[in-house]
Scaffold this motif. Structure first.
Motif, PDB file in Angstrom:
ATOM      1  N   GLN B   6      -0.261   3.767 -46.114  1.00 23.48           N
ATOM      2  CA  GLN B   6       0.886   4.473 -45.566  1.00 23.48           C
ATOM      3  C   GLN B   6       0.323   5.319 -44.435  1.00 23.48           C
ATOM      4  O   GLN B   6      -0.328   6.337 -44.675  1.00 23.48           O
ATOM      5  CB  GLN B   6       1.568   5.331 -46.636  1.00 23.48           C
ATOM      6  N   ILE B  20      13.012   6.650 -42.606  1.00 25.87           N
ATOM      7  CA  ILE B  20      12.354   5.346 -42.723  1.00 25.87           C
ATOM      8  C   ILE B  20      10.882   5.573 -43.021  1.00 25.87           C
ATOM      9  O   ILE B  20      10.158   6.176 -42.223  1.00 25.87           O
ATOM     10  CB  ILE B  20      12.499   4.512 -41.434  1.00 25.87           C
ATOM     11  N   ASN B  22       7.246   3.784 -44.070  1.00 26.27           N
ATOM     12  CA  ASN B  22       6.599   2.493 -43.895  1.00 26.27           C
ATOM     13  C   ASN B  22       5.358   2.329 -44.756  1.00 26.27           C
ATOM     14  O   ASN B  22       4.694   3.316 -45.116  1.00 26.27           O
ATOM     15  CB  ASN B  22       6.221   2.294 -42.424  1.00 26.27           C
ATOM     16  N   CYS B  23       5.049   1.075 -45.035  1.00 21.73           N
ATOM     17  CA  CYS B  23       3.911   0.750 -45.884  1.00 21.73           C
ATOM     18  C   CYS B  23       3.370  -0.618 -45.464  1.00 21.73           C
ATOM     19  O   CYS B  23       4.150  -1.543 -45.220  1.00 21.73           O
ATOM     20  CB  CYS B  23       4.367   0.730 -47.342  1.00 21.73           C
ATOM     21  N   ASP B  24       2.062  -0.732 -45.365  1.00 20.93           N
ATOM     22  CA  ASP B  24       1.419  -2.009 -45.041  1.00 20.93           C
ATOM     23  C   ASP B  24       0.437  -2.366 -46.143  1.00 20.93           C
ATOM     24  O   ASP B  24      -0.160  -1.486 -46.755  1.00 20.93           O
ATOM     25  CB  ASP B  24       0.661  -1.910 -43.709  1.00 20.93           C
ATOM     26  N   TRP B  35       8.530   1.645 -54.779  1.00 24.85           N
ATOM     27  CA  TRP B  35       8.463   2.966 -54.164  1.00 24.85           C
ATOM     28  C   TRP B  35       8.659   4.007 -55.260  1.00 24.85           C
ATOM     29  O   TRP B  35       9.543   3.883 -56.103  1.00 24.85           O
ATOM     30  CB  TRP B  35       9.546   3.137 -53.097  1.00 24.85           C
ATOM     31  N   HIS B  72       4.351  -6.081 -44.661  1.00 23.44           N
ATOM     32  CA  HIS B  72       4.906  -4.759 -44.368  1.00 23.44           C
ATOM     33  C   HIS B  72       6.165  -4.537 -45.191  1.00 23.44           C
ATOM     34  O   HIS B  72       6.986  -5.447 -45.346  1.00 23.44           O
ATOM     35  CB  HIS B  72       5.248  -4.665 -42.875  1.00 23.44           C
ATOM     36  N   SER B  74       9.268  -1.346 -45.998  1.00 19.91           N
ATOM     37  CA  SER B  74       9.776  -0.047 -45.598  1.00 19.91           C
ATOM     38  C   SER B  74      10.868   0.397 -46.562  1.00 19.91           C
ATOM     39  O   SER B  74      11.538  -0.426 -47.199  1.00 19.91           O
ATOM     40  CB  SER B  74      10.314  -0.087 -44.157  1.00 19.91           C
ATOM     41  N   HIS B  76      14.277   2.751 -46.622  1.00 20.22           N
ATOM     42  CA  HIS B  76      15.278   3.444 -45.834  1.00 20.22           C
ATOM     43  C   HIS B  76      16.116   4.311 -46.755  1.00 20.22           C
ATOM     44  O   HIS B  76      16.591   3.830 -47.807  1.00 20.22           O
ATOM     45  CB  HIS B  76      16.189   2.441 -45.110  1.00 20.22           C
ATOM     46  N   CYS B  90       4.145   4.236 -51.873  1.00 26.55           N
ATOM     47  CA  CYS B  90       4.351   2.805 -51.928  1.00 26.55           C
ATOM     48  C   CYS B  90       3.321   2.239 -52.912  1.00 26.55           C
ATOM     49  O   CYS B  90       2.191   2.751 -52.982  1.00 26.55           O
ATOM     50  CB  CYS B  90       4.117   2.259 -50.514  1.00 26.55           C
TER      51      CYS B  90
END
Lengths: 112, 114
Positions: B6, B20, B22-24, B35, B72, B74, B76, B90
């Motif tokens: 993150q 928003i 995000n996480c990879d 999450w 990826h 995400s 929201h 995440c």
């Protein structure tokens, strides 16, 4: 009603001591876990038990020994505590198949 | 080796707007994503999850999107509320059998301002 409970919430002890953290869940789940959150906030899995059987055993010093007397309880015993063991330890549980895990409030261990 | 990342340690959003997060991830074996929300001195609380066979899952104000090709996902939150202020983690797992070995990101602290 607390779903996953841990005792104690705070634990302060000297290096070299042996201590235990207890965890109980009343969700009827078959699988329980121990996680460690270190000072950098990384939350890492340590162990998992399913119905009293060890399922996951990460690279953890053998000073750490989990014990599951029944499927609702998973205790963590730590021998010869070291400074680096200071962290927050979280217990969790899940159903089978394991999807989301439900976490306890955590035990903050401080080794002096 | 951080398999779940993150990259935004913090995020500030006005109340009512969209948040928003995000996480990879790098591990192709991950096929279940979650999450969690965490308040200080409490354990992580499950929010929403998604299986790799889906690209979107919605639950009230929370929607998770998964882009497998980009590795990826995400989260929201619409509309954002002050009570949403917390750290969001995440997590990913390679399987959902008897036990799921969750790998967590380092979290994003969300601040929802009035």
């Amino acid at each position: 009603d607390t779903a996953v409970s841990q005792t104690p919430k705070y634990l302060v002890t000297q290096m070299g001591n042996d201590k235990s953290i207890k965890c109980e869940q009343n969700l009827g789940h078959d699988t329980m876990y121990w996680y460690k959150q270190d000072s950098k906030k990384f939350l890492k899995i340590m162990f998992s038990y399913n119905n009293k059987e060890l399922i996951i055993n990460e690279t953890v010093p053998n000073r750490f020994s989990p014990k599951s007397p029944d499927k609702a309880h998973l205790n963590l015993h730590i021998n010869s505590l070291e400074l680096g063991d200071s962290a927050v330890y979280f217990c969790a549980s899940s159903q089978v198949p394991a999807t989301e895990q439900f976490f306890g409030p955590g035990t903050r261990l401080t080794v002096l | 080796d951080q398999q779940v990342k993150q990259n935004s340690p913090s995020l500030s959003v006005q109340e009512g707007r969209i948040s928003i997060l995000n996480c990879d991830y790098t591990n192709s074996m991950f096929d279940y994503f979650l999450w969690y929300k965490k308040y200080p001195a409490e354990g992580p609380t499950f929010l929403i999850s998604i299986s790799s066979i889906k690209d979107k899952n919605e639950d009230g104000r929370f929607t998770v999107f998964l882009n497998k090709s980009a590795k990826h996902l995400s989260l929201h939150i619409v509309p954002s509320q002050p009570g949403d202020s917390a750290v969001y983690f995440c997590a990913a797992s390679p399987y959902t059998g008897t036990a799921s070995k969750l790998t967590f990101g380092t979290g994003t602290r969300l601040q929802v301002t009035l």
